[in-house]
Design a protein around this motif. Structure first.
Motif, mmCIF file in Angstrom:
data_model
loop_
_atom_site.group_PDB
_atom_site.id
_atom_site.type_symbol
_atom_site.label_atom_id
_atom_site.label_comp_id
_atom_site.label_asym_id
_atom_site.label_seq_id
_atom_site.Cartn_x
_atom_site.Cartn_y
_atom_site.Cartn_z
ATOM 1 N N GLU A 1 0.826 -1.209 0.000
ATOM 2 C CA GLU A 1 0.000 0.000 0.000
ATOM 3 C C GLU A 1 0.861 1.259 0.000
ATOM 4 N N GLN A 2 1.919 1.250 0.837
ATOM 5 C CA GLN A 2 2.822 2.401 0.893
ATOM 6 C C GLN A 2 3.534 2.609 -0.441
ATOM 7 N N THR A 3 3.964 1.516 -1.054
ATOM 8 C CA THR A 3 4.670 1.620 -2.336
ATOM 9 C C THR A 3 3.761 2.170 -3.423
ATOM 10 N N LEU A 4 2.520 1.703 -3.464
ATOM 11 C CA LEU A 4 1.573 2.223 -4.448
ATOM 12 C C LEU A 4 1.335 3.712 -4.226
ATOM 13 N N ALA A 5 1.134 4.127 -2.976
ATOM 14 C CA ALA A 5 0.905 5.551 -2.690
ATOM 15 C C ALA A 5 2.096 6.392 -3.118
ATOM 16 N N ASN A 6 3.315 5.914 -2.847
ATOM 17 C CA ASN A 6 4.516 6.658 -3.239
ATOM 18 C C ASN A 6 4.639 6.748 -4.753
ATOM 19 N N ARG A 7 4.355 5.659 -5.443
ATOM 20 C CA ARG A 7 4.472 5.689 -6.904
ATOM 21 C C ARG A 7 3.400 6.583 -7.533
ATOM 22 N N GLU A 8 2.193 6.553 -6.979
ATOM 23 C CA GLU A 8 1.156 7.453 -7.505
ATOM 24 C C GLU A 8 1.564 8.912 -7.299
ATOM 25 N N ARG A 9 2.162 9.212 -6.143
ATOM 26 C CA ARG A 9 2.544 10.596 -5.835
ATOM 27 C C ARG A 9 3.752 11.057 -6.632
ATOM 28 N N LEU A 10 4.742 10.186 -6.779
ATOM 29 C CA LEU A 10 6.006 10.593 -7.390
ATOM 30 C C LEU A 10 6.058 10.329 -8.893
ATOM 31 N N LEU A 11 5.389 9.276 -9.353
ATOM 32 C CA LEU A 11 5.482 8.892 -10.762
ATOM 33 C C LEU A 11 4.204 9.179 -11.544
ATOM 34 N N GLY A 12 3.103 9.313 -10.826
ATOM 35 C CA GLY A 12 1.835 9.535 -11.492
ATOM 36 C C GLY A 12 1.006 8.274 -11.559
ATOM 37 N N ALA A 13 -0.306 8.443 -11.683
ATOM 38 C CA ALA A 13 -1.224 7.306 -11.627
ATOM 39 C C ALA A 13 -1.119 6.386 -12.829
ATOM 40 N N THR B 1 3.557 2.275 -11.463
ATOM 41 C CA THR B 1 2.361 2.463 -10.635
ATOM 42 C C THR B 1 1.333 1.390 -10.935
ATOM 43 N N LEU B 2 1.150 1.107 -12.224
ATOM 44 C CA LEU B 2 0.204 0.057 -12.598
ATOM 45 C C LEU B 2 0.652 -1.298 -12.066
ATOM 46 N N THR B 3 1.964 -1.538 -12.085
ATOM 47 C CA THR B 3 2.488 -2.791 -11.521
ATOM 48 C C THR B 3 2.197 -2.871 -10.026
ATOM 49 N N SER B 4 2.397 -1.754 -9.308
ATOM 50 C CA SER B 4 2.108 -1.738 -7.869
ATOM 51 C C SER B 4 0.637 -1.995 -7.589
ATOM 52 N N ARG B 5 -0.225 -1.409 -8.417
ATOM 53 C CA ARG B 5 -1.663 -1.608 -8.199
ATOM 54 C C ARG B 5 -2.021 -3.085 -8.420
ATOM 55 N N ASN B 6 -1.422 -3.680 -9.436
ATOM 56 C CA ASN B 6 -1.646 -5.100 -9.708
ATOM 57 C C ASN B 6 -1.150 -5.964 -8.553
ATOM 58 N N ASN B 7 0.028 -5.632 -8.019
ATOM 59 C CA ASN B 7 0.594 -6.434 -6.930
ATOM 60 C C ASN B 7 -0.220 -6.305 -5.650
ATOM 61 N N LEU B 8 -0.687 -5.085 -5.371
ATOM 62 C CA LEU B 8 -1.519 -4.903 -4.185
ATOM 63 C C LEU B 8 -2.821 -5.690 -4.331
ATOM 64 N N ALA B 9 -3.388 -5.696 -5.539
ATOM 65 C CA ALA B 9 -4.590 -6.496 -5.777
ATOM 66 C C ALA B 9 -4.324 -7.969 -5.497
ATOM 67 N N GLY B 10 -3.155 -8.464 -5.936
ATOM 68 C CA GLY B 10 -2.805 -9.859 -5.679
ATOM 69 C C GLY B 10 -2.684 -10.153 -4.198
ATOM 70 N N ALA B 11 -2.106 -9.210 -3.439
ATOM 71 C CA ALA B 11 -1.990 -9.413 -1.995
ATOM 72 C C ALA B 11 -3.356 -9.390 -1.319
ATOM 73 N N TYR B 12 -4.236 -8.478 -1.778
ATOM 74 C CA TYR B 12 -5.604 -8.479 -1.241
ATOM 75 C C TYR B 12 -6.286 -9.826 -1.508
ATOM 76 N N LYS B 13 -6.059 -10.363 -2.707
ATOM 77 C CA LYS B 13 -6.661 -11.653 -3.030
ATOM 78 C C LYS B 13 -6.111 -12.744 -2.107
ATOM 79 N N SER B 14 -4.794 -12.734 -1.872
ATOM 80 C CA SER B 14 -4.192 -13.723 -0.977
ATOM 81 C C SER B 14 -4.766 -13.604 0.435
ATOM 82 N N ALA B 15 -5.132 -12.383 0.818
ATOM 83 C CA ALA B 15 -5.686 -12.152 2.155
ATOM 84 C C ALA B 15 -7.179 -12.410 2.219
#
Length: 804
Positions: free
Chosen positions: A456-468, A473-487
């Motif tokens: 979550e922190q990595t996605l927020a940083n990439r959205e802020r520093l690199l843009g949405a 950023t898209l890779t981070s969003r995909n990875n966070l989705a995968g972690a949510y699925k695992s949870a």
């Protein structure tokens, strides 16, 4: 007769459960043979160690005579020498022949290191415990045997509450606590030996021995200027001894140091002289360190975890540090200047081989970072870049398939990453890549509690520093989705997957490989949520694009075909699933070879479909073939080999070959506990599967005990609503019904059905299974009207079942 039999079985289960629990507790309290008398990283004696006879005597008196427990706190300011005083007493205990000296770094809480101590001691049953349980077991063990001589040190306790429940209160164990918290001064049951500054006499003795100069007059005035704080005096003495200047000259240099008031406030100390002494020591490095290696290394170390960095990691990352003469000459220079300390040799079994720890005192690190940030700030930027490169080198070397075996190394990497991120408002793309990678390793290790916030922190940083819309950023969003699925947080996972797919289709096009990956991931999430029509539609679309763009034999096309077959199987379309699986297996054998990992996956998936279709002979042949290849090509301990062995065991169970199934399940569980740890998701799956096989064999007492343990672990580690937790609850209910414990079975089935209807929907296959299972439990309890109503609701009907 049946009611009486049910009561008898229930009674046996209760008695067996109580007996096993009693035996386990008794085993934990039996004497064990201590393999090493020292546990933990015992700090080495400081440079020019100054004896403190009054405090040392007070500690010995407070801890009392042999044969009784004692609890002593050493409160004092940072830099006062509390840890050195405790380490000196620990070494004295070793000289006196103590049976055990355990050093616990407790700044972030004592649980993890106490659990490692339990493993070091070889306490029975520790491998099956959660860290909190293992820590409590160690405390119980330490409270036994009033003749043993043991010392337990909790170093650097920042919160008194973290020790609650983990301090021995009986027996003969001596407990020392070092802390900068004043609350310990008034707590009941704790003897206090306050560690203040050096006395003037101690300071003069220390300065004379360390510098070779008479401390009278100017030396005493310097001590007053430094507040008599041991840390400041050590840095001053090291500077004077190295440069040969007088006390008065050092004092004049000290006065010239510019100490920003903000630095004093951040330091949280009323010793500006100490902070200035650190500044002067940094300035003096240039005179003895012409290459600049020591200063560069110190700036990097000040950004890493305050617990220090292990020798092994420094050696691995040495090329990335950019030092002219290597790590250890630079470390030696910093030790001589009293700017870093070397920890003792760590002998905990959990740490693997012995290691030395290089640490920077928190006040020292604060000054180092303050100096590095001064305009133009190039030193701080260079140190941050070097730290990111260091982490990059270490994560690149980290073998992902050994993540469970190297948890201590992973935990240290995560601690360093967290520290570095905390020292920068604008983490570099490389540092964010390391954050993403370490989060992935934590997820792979089953540690979602730490992985999710980092994603979550990595996605927020990439959205802020690199843009949405940046690819990272898209890779981070995909990875966070995968972690949510695992949870088991499927709704959040699906929302992120849908957003990522829409962005990639718009930015990259429908046929870009990343778009196809997103479509596949979303389909898999739909399938997990029981939205099979949507999943199948996406899989069919992805396969069509892959065949047109990449060709029918491309590896991604074969993967897509295999995924579609899995969705067909979940939807009960077994003939279509088997046809696709057979086609994919044949293509993979021809294109990739019979021993390629993808080919083995196809064999396993096809065999599973054969089991579902009742074609057990074909399934067993495929499972036996794939296991033989895995063992030959990957080895007996590879995760894929363990999965293959688990699948063959399940097929044996389905074929009624229970003895063979049990042997394989037991072997797989033992291997996973040893290789992956007790809390890894795969270990929990193995424990669940072994319980199911025990149940099939009529060994209900053993089955229920394992189901209860697995459910408790999944509730604690994954949460009450994770799909695996719901599976465990369903399986335990099924076993209770088999044992005649109908009230407990019905209660669990009702809870599981309500959760699955709420989380998965009323038409999800797992929901239908739960509804049918509850109906069967009602029927067994004679509640026929309720059973009939549920069966009619479930039509066209599903067999009741437990799940692997």
């Amino acid at each position: 007769m049946f009611a009486a039999l049910g009561l008898l079985v229930a009674g046996v289960v209760v008695l067996e459960t109580v007996r096993h629990r009693a035996e386990r507790i008794q085993a934990q309290l039996r004497p064990v043979e201590v393999q090493s008398r020292v546990f933990g990283a015992l700090p080495r004696q400081a440079w020019q160690w100054q004896p403190r006879p009054l405090e040392e005597k007070a500690v010995r008196e407070a801890l009392g005579r042999r044969g009784r427990t004692a609890l002593v706190a050493l409160p004092g300011a940072r830099g006062a020498g509390k840890s050195q005083l405790a380490a000196g007493y620990a070494r004295w205990c070793l000289d006196q022949g103590y049976d055990l000296v355990a050093w616990i770094n407790a700044e972030s809480g004592p649980v993890s290191e106490l659990a490692a101590l339990a493993a070091h001691l070889g306490l029975p049953g520790v491998a099956e415990m959660a860290p909190e349980q293992a820590a409590a077991a160690v405390c119980r063990w330490l409270e036994r045997d009033g003749r043993a001589r043991r010392l337990l040190v909790f170093d650097n306790v920042d919160d008194p509450d973290v020790l609650h429940g983990y301090v021995p209160s009986a027996g003969s164990t001596k407990v020392l606590i070092t802390t900068n918290r004043r609350e310990f001064m008034t707590m009941a049951g704790i003897a206090v030996v306050e560690v203040g500054m050096f006395s003037p006499a101690e300071a003069r003795e220390f300065l004379a021995r360390a510098t070779g100069l008479d401390p009278a007059g100017d030396g005493a005035r310097l001590g007053e200027q430094l507040g008599w704080l041991p840390l400041g005096l050590a840095q001053a003495a090291a500077f004077i001894a190295r440069t040969g200047i007088s006390y008065a000259e050092y004092a004049r240099l000290l006065q010239r140091q510019d100490l920003n008031e903000t630095l004093r406030q951040q330091a949280g100390a009323d010793h500006p002289g100490v902070l200035k002494a650190t500044q002067l020591s940094l300035t003096g490095l240039a005179e003895t360190d012409h290459s600049g290696d020591a200063a560069r290394l110190l700036r990097v170390l000040s950004l890493l975890s305050p617990d220090g960095v292990s020798r092994d990691l420094l050696v691995q990352a040495e090329p990335q540090l950019g030092l002219h003469s290597g790590v250890w000459p630079a470390v030696s220079t910093l030790v001589t200047a009293s700017l870093v300390t070397l920890g003792g040799v760590a002998q905990a079994a959990a740490y693997g081989e012995d290691r030395r720890v290089v640490a920077v005192h928190r006040l020292t690190a604060l000054v180092v970072r303050h100096e590095a940030r001064k305009p133009p700030g190039d030193d701080q930027k260079a140190a941050l870049d070097t730290a990111a490169g260091l982490l990059d080198a270490l994560t690149e070397r980290f073998p992902g398939d050994q993540v469970a075996l190297r948890r201590d190394e992973l935990d240290e990497l995560a601690a360093h990453l967290d520290a570095v991120l905390g020292h920068t408002d604008e983490p570099s793309p490389l540092l964010l890549a390391q954050a993403n990678w370490i989060a992935g390793l934590l997820e792979q290790a089953g540690d979602l509690t730490r992985a999710l916030p980092l994603f979550e922190q990595t996605l927020a940083n990439r959205e802020r520093l690199l843009g949405a819309e940046h690819p990272d950023t898209l890779t981070s969003r995909n990875n966070l989705a995968g972690a949510y699925k695992s949870a088991g947080r499927l709704n959040e996972a699906i929302a992120l997957y849908e957003q990522t797919l829409a962005d990639r289709e718009r930015l990259l096009g429908d046929e870009h490989p990343s778009t196809l990956t997103s479509r596949n991931n979303l389909a898999y999430a739909y399938r997990s949520a029981g939205r099979l029509d949507e999943a199948i539609a996406l899989y069919e679309q992805t396969l069509a694009v892959c065949e047109r763009v990449l060709g029918a034999e491309h590896r991604n096309t074969l993967t897509s075909r295999n995924n579609l077959a899995g969705a067909y199987k979940s939807a009960g379309r077994l003939n279509e699933a088997i046809a696709l699986y057979e086609q994919t297996l044949a293509d993979r054998e021809r294109v990739l070879g019979a021993e390629h990992p993808d080919t083995l996956t196809s064999q396993i998936d096809l065999a599973s479909a054969y089991v579902s279709a009742g074609r057990l002979n074909e399934a067993l042949a495929l499972h036996e073939q794939s296991l033989a290849v895995c063992e030959r090509v990957l080895g007996d301990e590879h995760p894929s080999t363990l999965t293959s062995r688990n699948n063959l065991a399940s097929a044996y169970e389905s074929a009624g070959r229970l003895n063979e199934a049990l042997a394989l399940f037991e072997q797989t569980l033992a291997d996973r506990e040893r290789l992956l740890g007790d809390e890894h998701p795969s270990t929990l799956t193995s424990r669940n599967n072994l319980a199911g096989a025990y149940e099939s064999a009529g060994r209900l007492v053993e089955a229920i005990a394992l189901y209860v343990q697995t459910l408790a672990d999944r509730e604690r580690l994954l949460g009450d609503e994770h799909p695996s937790t719901l599976t465990s609850r369903n399986n335990l209910a099924y076993a209770y019904r088999s044992a005649g414990r109908l009230d407990e079975a019905i209660a669990l089935h009702q809870q599981t059905l309500a959760d699955r209807e709420r989380l998965l929907g009323t038409e999800h296959p797992d929901t239908l299974t739960s509804r049918n299972n509850l109906a069967d439990a009602y029927k067994s309890a004679g509640r026929l009207n309720e059973a009939i109503a549920l069966h009619q609701q479930t039509l066209p009907g599903r067999p009741s079942q437990k799940a692997h």
